[in-house]
Design an enzyme around this catalytic site. Structure first.
Site, PDB file in Angstrom:
ATOM      1  N   HIS A  58      34.452  53.393  75.607  1.00 31.63           N
ATOM      2  CA  HIS A  58      33.814  52.206  75.027  1.00 31.63           C
ATOM      3  C   HIS A  58      32.329  52.175  75.435  1.00 31.63           C
ATOM      4  CE1 HIS A  58      33.576  47.718  74.279  1.00 31.63           C
ATOM      5  NE2 HIS A  58      32.599  47.881  75.141  1.00 31.63           N
ATOM      6  N   GLU A  59      32.081  52.391  76.721  1.00 34.93           N
ATOM      7  CA  GLU A  59      30.700  52.359  77.210  1.00 34.93           C
ATOM      8  C   GLU A  59      29.861  53.460  76.585  1.00 34.93           C
ATOM      9  OE1 GLU A  59      29.260  49.955  78.826  1.00 34.93           O
ATOM     10  OE2 GLU A  59      31.214  49.023  78.640  1.00 34.93           O
TER      11      GLU A  59
HETATM   12 ZN    ZN Z   1      30.883  46.860  75.549  1.00 31.53          ZN
END
Ligand code: ZN
Length: 362
Positions: A58-59
């Site tokens: 996600h990051e």
């Molecule tokens: Zn995020």
């Protein structure tokens, strides 16, 4: 205490882990061990490692999107509320921030959809609704987690992703400082709501998350206001120039006289040509008096200054270096390393106070 430590570096980005993430792992492992013994504890830890990977992906959605706009990400901090990618700078255009903020949840959505597909494929759909920690298979648990992560991230609670989208929209109308302030207040309202719910349902994790959001929103609003107030100012524009210095062979007794004679608390220590040798802080002086006595030289007890400031050092960098140094002040030196001024936390605070009320001053 240090609250985070470095794990690995991937594509120029340091992966840092917040210590509370470890508490979380320990907490889950312990809870699972109590109900299902070691096998359950192991499954829990494996599950959390996979969670960790999902959050990291996600990051990297954020990080890679930011890179498209030429913004590097020195580090990403993984904590119980997910990850916080610390971009080198914020995107200048609100639409860029919007795209960077949305990229993370898009990755999570893709992961969730992939997991859903895998569950369908293996015929485990019925397990999705059932929750039996330590015993259920990993895929449904991971799927559910990603859905929760997605929903949570899309809440307009700054500094989470949804809140960043909100900020990007607010900034277009209200400007950076005001837009961030409003988004941060909304984020803090959410945080208080989470905190109250966490408290009444005794969900410690939710309470911790709430505290995180509250503090992070405050910190970010402050940082934006500070950066805006300091725009265009250099170290030379902020430093104290009317200052007293001590030669490296002066005694602590001399330093005490100087300390009592005026308001100055930190004294640059220089050689005969005015070149920087170190900095004598009030703490150094007090410690020196009790350990080596008043006849010792200031050179014996002064703090080393790793990296003094140059007059042209911009505000941001100067502030960062002052914080990183752990000293209450940093000397400003010319190219010959002669001390020409002193930057203290106090005069930065004063400057910000003045500029916040009268923009453009001094
Ligand atoms: Zn995020």
């Amino acid at each position: 205490m240090r609250w985070s430590f470095r794990l690995v570096t991937i594509a120029g980005t340091e992966i840092k882990l917040h210590v509370t993430f470890l508490f979380l792992v320990a907490w889950y492992a312990f809870a699972a061990w109590q109900t299902g013994g070691w096998p359950a504890a192991q499954t829990s830890v494996l599950f959390l490692l996979l969670v960790f990977v999902c959050i990291l992906l996600h990051e990297f959605g954020h990080i890679l999107m930011a890179r498209r706009f030429g913004i590097r990400t020195p580090d990403v901090l993984l904590s119980p509320i997910g990850g916080l990618a610390r971009l080198e700078r914020m995107p200048e255009e609100p639409y860029q921030e919007l795209l960077v903020a949305v990229a993370g949840p898009v990755v999570t959505l893709v992961i969730a959809m992939a997991l859903w597909g895998a569950i369908q494929f293996t015929g485990g759909t019925a397990e999705i609704a059932a929750f039996d920690p330590g015993r259920e298979s990993l895929l449904p648990a991971l799927f559910r987690l990603n859905v929760v992560l997605l929903a949570f991230n899309l809440l307009p609670a700054f500094p989470m992703d949804g809140g960043r989208v909100l900020r990007a929209l607010l900034v277009r109308r209200r400007g950076m400082v005001e837009g961030t302030r409003i988004a941060a207040r909304i984020g803090q309202l959410f945080a208080m709501g989470f905190g109250v719910i966490g408290l009444f349902t005794s969900q410690i994790l939710l309470f911790v998350v709430a505290a995180f959001i509250y503090l992070a929103a405050e910190a970010e609003a402050q940082a934006v206001a500070t950066r805006a107030a300091g725009r265009g100012v250099t170290a030379a524009g902020m430093m104290v120039t009317d200052l007293r210095m001590l030669r490296v062979y002066a005694t602590l007794e001399d330093a005490v006289k100087l300390l009592l004679a005026g308001e100055q608390r930190e004294f640059p220590i220089v050689d005969n040509d005015g070149r920087l040798e170190g900095l004598l802080t009030r703490d150094d002086l007090v410690r020196g008096l009790s350990t080596v006595g008043p006849t010792a030289t200031v050179g014996q007890v002064m703090s080393r200054v790793q990296e003094p400031l140059a007059p042209a050092t911009p505000f941001d960098t100067a502030l960062e270096r002052l914080r990183a140094s752990g000293l209450p002040a940093l000397p400003v030196v010319n190219p010959e390393r002669q001390v020409i001024g002193l930057l203290t936390v106090d005069n930065i605070t004063d400057l910000l106070l003045v500029r916040r009320h009268v923009p453009g001053l001094p």
